[in-house]
Design an enzyme around this catalytic site. Structure first.
Site, PDB file in Angstrom:
ATOM      1  N   LYS A  73      -4.147  -0.834  -9.746  1.00  0.00           N
ATOM      2  CA  LYS A  73      -4.698   0.189 -10.637  1.00  0.00           C
ATOM      3  C   LYS A  73      -3.905   0.402 -11.921  1.00  0.00           C
ATOM      4  O   LYS A  73      -4.488   0.607 -12.982  1.00  0.00           O
ATOM      5  CB  LYS A  73      -4.800   1.529  -9.897  1.00  0.00           C
ATOM      6  N   ASN A  94      -9.678   2.308 -11.999  1.00  0.00           N
ATOM      7  CA  ASN A  94     -10.227   1.964 -10.689  1.00  0.00           C
ATOM      8  C   ASN A  94     -11.641   1.397 -10.782  1.00  0.00           C
ATOM      9  O   ASN A  94     -12.219   1.000  -9.779  1.00  0.00           O
ATOM     10  CB  ASN A  94     -10.205   3.169  -9.737  1.00  0.00           C
ATOM     11  N   ALA A 137      -4.043   6.756  -7.853  1.00  0.00           N
ATOM     12  CA  ALA A 137      -4.964   7.777  -7.365  1.00  0.00           C
ATOM     13  C   ALA A 137      -4.371   9.170  -7.519  1.00  0.00           C
ATOM     14  O   ALA A 137      -5.061  10.110  -7.934  1.00  0.00           O
ATOM     15  CB  ALA A 137      -5.317   7.509  -5.909  1.00  0.00           C
ATOM     16  N   TYR A 236      -8.417   7.108   4.232  1.00  0.00           N
ATOM     17  CA  TYR A 236      -9.560   7.253   5.139  1.00  0.00           C
ATOM     18  C   TYR A 236      -9.555   6.213   6.252  1.00  0.00           C
ATOM     19  O   TYR A 236     -10.445   6.188   7.102  1.00  0.00           O
ATOM     20  CB  TYR A 236     -10.887   7.191   4.369  1.00  0.00           C
ATOM     21  N   GLY A 258      -9.886  10.998   3.188  1.00  0.00           N
ATOM     22  CA  GLY A 258     -10.293  10.463   1.903  1.00  0.00           C
ATOM     23  C   GLY A 258     -11.714   9.945   1.811  1.00  0.00           C
ATOM     24  O   GLY A 258     -12.110   9.432   0.758  1.00  0.00           O
TER      25      GLY A 258
END
Length: 292
Positions: A73, A94, A137, A236, A258
């Site tokens: 990223k 992203n 993030a 997640y 997430g």
């Protein structure tokens, strides 16, 4: 899928490493199928060493675009033609959009996180949040939270390669918003405890808790949490990290992984590529997104 793929099908990618655990391909392809859009979304294992070639491939193959995740990223911007204002502010990308050969980098993580809070009836606007992390993030969340009106943000990070970037994030937020923001060393656990104690929400936004750090947490134990605190994790996979498990054991009012952030940042990217929004309610059923 076989019935859907034709000679006209447009390709969208996801470039990250590791990435085989990702739910994004299933999410996007289901949305394409539901809306009758002729696109296909595939995951590609790409790290920093192969990223430049992968972006050249995206351009050469005339792909519609690609999502970008860890560890790419914060470095992919150098290979693109243009960055959106938010991506410039975050220093991270992203989502890539191929606009007739011009590759434009966007960041939708912060939008996705804030929208997932709203979707779960969590209102952090005008309140204080403490967040662990300063990478792509995390930075996007910090910037978007400040832009949206979060009153105060306490950022914790270890003194690693992201520390200097975190200092710049603090400066950027201070120069562009009214948000009170401070940066602390994550190794200072007593300060972490102190900041969490008067926060409305604690956000875990590091890679600690997912492979290869699965089963670990930046929080030493559940005594750092209290019943009226809200705890979120950007991870997640697994769906319940050790951080979230400790939060539930501490009786925290709400916990959230997430998946919601993934859905809503995905929807923002989906819109950039197709001009349409995902069928959100249907996608929540497909992804089995349920809020505690």
């Amino acid at each position: 899928m076989a019935e859907r793929i034709t000679g006209h099908t447009e390709l969208i990618g996801l470039m990250a490493y590791p990435i085989r655990h990702s739910s994004s391909p299933a999410m996007h392809n289901e949305a394409f199928a539901t809306l009758g859009l002729d696109y296909a979304y595939l995951a590609f294992e790409v790290d920093n060493s192969t990223l430049e070639d992968a972006i050249k491939g995206l351009r050469a193959l005339k792909m519609v675009g690609s999502n970008i995740s860890m560890p790419n990223k914060t470095v992919v911007g150098q290979y693109l033609d243009e960055l959106s204002p938010a991506a410039q502010m975050c220093g991270a990308v992203n989502t890539i959009v191929n606009d007739n050969g011009k590759l434009i980098g966007h960041i939708t993580d912060g939008i996705g996180y804030m929208q997932s809070l709203k979707d779960n009836d969590i209102d952090v606007i005008g309140k204080k949040m403490t967040i662990a992390g300063a990478g792509g993030a995390a930075k996007a969340i910090e910037v978007q939270a400040a832009l949206d009106g979060v009153k105060e943000i306490s950022i914790f990070n270890i003194k690693d390669k992201f520390w200097e970037a975190a200092e710049k994030t603090v400066e950027t937020i201070r120069n562009n918003t009214d948000c009170i923001v401070n940066l602390y060393d994550l190794d200072d656990k007593e300060k972490l405890r102190e900041e969490i104690a008067d926060s409305y929400l604690f956000a875990q936004a590091t890679g600690v808790g997912m492979k290869p750090l699965e089963g670990q947490s930046v929080i030493p134990d559940k005594s750092f949490f209290r019943p009226d605190l809200i705890v979120t994790d950007t991870i997640y996979a697994p769906r319940e990290t050790l951080t979230l498990k400790m939060a539930k054991e501490a009786g925290c009012r709400k916990t959230m992984n997430g998946l919601g952030m993934m859905l809503f940042q995905g929807d923002a990217a989906f819109y950039l590529w197709t001009g349409k929004h995902m069928p959100i309610d249907h996608m929540k059923e497909v992804l089995d997104i349920k809020y505690d």
